[in-house]
Scaffold this active site. Structure first.
Site, mmCIF file in Angstrom:
data_model
loop_
_atom_site.group_PDB
_atom_site.id
_atom_site.type_symbol
_atom_site.label_atom_id
_atom_site.label_comp_id
_atom_site.label_asym_id
_atom_site.label_seq_id
_atom_site.Cartn_x
_atom_site.Cartn_y
_atom_site.Cartn_z
ATOM 1 C CB ALA A 166 -1.156 -0.063 1.324
ATOM 2 C CD GLU B 17 9.998 -1.202 4.161
ATOM 3 O OE1 GLU B 17 10.352 -2.344 4.510
ATOM 4 O OE2 GLU B 17 8.212 -0.434 4.150
ATOM 5 C CB SER C 208 3.938 -6.659 -3.911
ATOM 6 O OG SER C 208 4.446 -6.028 -3.519
ATOM 7 C CB SER C 209 9.044 -7.155 -2.693
ATOM 8 O OG SER C 209 8.884 -6.381 -3.498
ATOM 9 C CG HIS D 144 -3.043 -14.240 2.993
ATOM 10 N ND1 HIS D 144 -4.197 -15.690 1.979
ATOM 11 C CD2 HIS D 144 -1.348 -14.397 2.002
ATOM 12 C CE1 HIS D 144 -3.317 -15.190 1.228
ATOM 13 N NE2 HIS D 144 -2.171 -14.728 0.607
ATOM 14 N N PRO E 201 -4.769 -11.706 -0.552
ATOM 15 C CG PRO E 201 -5.070 -11.246 1.271
ATOM 16 C CD PRO E 201 -4.462 -12.335 0.640
#
Length: 501
Positions: free
Chosen positions: A15, A35, A88-89, A433, A478
């Site tokens: 996000a 990060e 997502s990485s 998740h 998700p």
């Protein structure tokens, strides 16, 4: 010296990358992304989605060990990527659109504006940016799985649709030219990274949100503070976001007092409502060597209802052309060289867990208690048992005749409900998740942490944008849902792109 930006984004995950890209489309808006992990740009191991398993539990993973489980596997460690692009990485790149049935449930539960019609334009934005394609249909093992499911009466469905129900189908993945299309790749390309109004800080842990007079004014780091002129946007994930709120004095007053943190806002829902996809496993030895897959070998899924009265599938079954032995091997089960796996998971779990602080030290991992298979009605355990038995039926169909050898885990002698549950509690895993720990909801929901505009209760200029705001976990992987949440959040924060002119 304190640095100041219009928006400070805590967490450059799935996000956070999207918010950074969208908010800096307005050249007059300054954004700083902080990060905790590194930037994986140029790292071929991260770009190659086929080796995702080597990333789990590694240096780029928070890998949160769960608290001892009463009815589940206490050996689970929930993977949570500590890297730009977040999960997502780090994931299997399985790309499902957010199911309409789940979005309707969110809206009915008080998360107004999050129904299918409201979310659809933002999903389309994601699809425009993140390349999604169906996997090749060439591998004989997923072909056998799909054939077996159809023999048992399950129809072939398009898993790229947001409104599919029961059925089996080929998976979709967010991959382009064989390379992972993570949020950092798709949204923080070279052009975006060169924007003078975007600052990306990596390998830096945020220790607390700076709050003055009931308003978030920035964040605290080991080396000082970063100020936010407009808002602080918390995108640290379903474990990291509630942890940081608690460290900042936002959460259940009793817990904060027990730990010794001054209460800034008594928000009972912070860290509550934790949900995860618990995953069972059935492993079969293959009768002959399995061809090398074109993808990572997880190409098909079956969605089923354990009870015909349910309005949506409560079980998702992934099929893998390998022995998925993350927990079975540790429990003493063999792992054949040639094997395939069917992994039923509880798609829409009823169990609810918590995230709590272990101490006031921001470096300490929090106490993560998913309470796997511990819902009062026992629905999650029943769903898992149904899925285990169905996995055996699938492997016994004619479509698998040339492939299915002996069942190596749990083994054909494990037949009773009690014996299967014992196996499950020793070997089940997680699909990693975690969600729901800062849920969105209306003013009458005592556990809602953020309102439908994702603003934190009791603290101005603070929002949460990540999987933690999901009121209920969607019944699919998700990642694309979280991307859709971020796309919509960008408009909630700054208005649609046309207003940036």
């Amino acid at each position: 010296m304190t640095r100041a930006y219009d928006y400070v984004i805590v967490g450059g995950g799935t996000a956070g990358c999207i918010l950074a890209s969208r908010l800096t489309e307005d050249a007059e808006t300054t954004v700083c992304v902080i990060e905790a992990g590194r930037d994986p740009a140029g790292d071929e191991r991260v770009a190659d989605y086929r080796v995702w398993g080597s990333l789990v539990g590694g240096d780029d993973d928070f890998s949160y060990a769960v608290e001892p489980q009463q009815r589940g596997n206490s050996g689970v460690a929930i993977s949570a990527a500590r890297i730009l692009g977040g999960s997502s990485s780090h994931n299997t790149v399985l790309a499902f659109r957010p199911p309409d049935v789940d979005l309707r449930r969110w809206e009915a539960a008080g998360a107004t504006g999050w129904g299918p019609e409201d979310c659809r334009p933002y999903l389309e934005r994601v699809i425009e940016r993140v390349h999604i394609a169906e996997v090749p249909h060439s591998h004989p093992l997923p072909q056998a799985f799909i054939g077996a499911a159809r023999t048992l009466g399950y129809g072939l469905v398009d898993l790229g649709s947001p409104d599919f129900g029961e059925g089996v189908g080929w998976l979709h993945i967010n991959v382009r030219d064989g390379r992972r299309q993570s949020a950092s790749v798709a949204y923080l390309d070279a052009v975006v990274r060169e924007r003078p109004n975007l600052t990306i800080v990596t390998n830096t842990l945020v220790s607390a949100i700076a709050i003055e007079d009931g308003r978030a004014v920035g964040v605290r780091l080991a080396g000082g503070e970063v100020a936010a002129r407009r808002e602080v946007l918390l995108c640290a994930g379903a474990v990291g976001s509630p942890k940081l709120l608690l460290l900042s004095g936002v959460g259940p007053a009793g817990h904060l007092q027990d730990v010794g943190i001054p209460v800034r806002a008594d928000v009972p829902g912070v860290g509550e409502n934790l949900q995860d996809h618990a995953e069972g496993i059935v492993v079969f030895e293959a009768r002959k060597p399995i061809p090398e897959p074109e993808t990572h070998g997880w190409d098909a899924s079956l969605f089923v209802r354990s009870d015909p009265a349910l309005d949506a599938p409560d079980i998702q079954m992934h099929f893998g052309a390998e022995a998925y032995d993350l927990f079975t091997l540790a429990a003493g089960y063999p792992s054949p060289e040639h094997a395939f796996s069917i992994t039923p998971n509880v798609a829409r779990p009823q169990s609810r867990g918590t995230v709590r602080l272990r101490s006031t030290d921001p470096h300490d991992p929090p106490r993560v208690d998913p309470r796997y298979l511990n819902d009062h009605g026992g629905a999650d355990a029943r769903a898992m048992l149904f899925g285990m038995r169905l996995a055996r039926k699938l492997a016994g169909q004619e479509a698998f005749a040339e492939w299915a050898g002996s069942e190596v885990a749990p083994g054909r002698d494990v037949t009773s409900d009690d014996a299967l549950l014992e196996f499950l509690r020793a070997t089940h895993g997680s699909v990693f998740h975690p969600a729901g720990t800062c849920k969105a909801g209306g003013p009458s929901d005592p556990l809602a942490v953020v309102d439908p505009n994702l603003r934190v209760r009791g603290i101005a200029s603070l929002r949460v944008v990540d999987a933690s705001i999901l009121p209920t976990l969607v019944g699919v992987n998700p990642c694309i849902t979280c991307m859709t949440v971020a796309e919509r959040a960008a408009d909630l924060i700054a208005g649609p792109p046309s207003s940036h002119q």
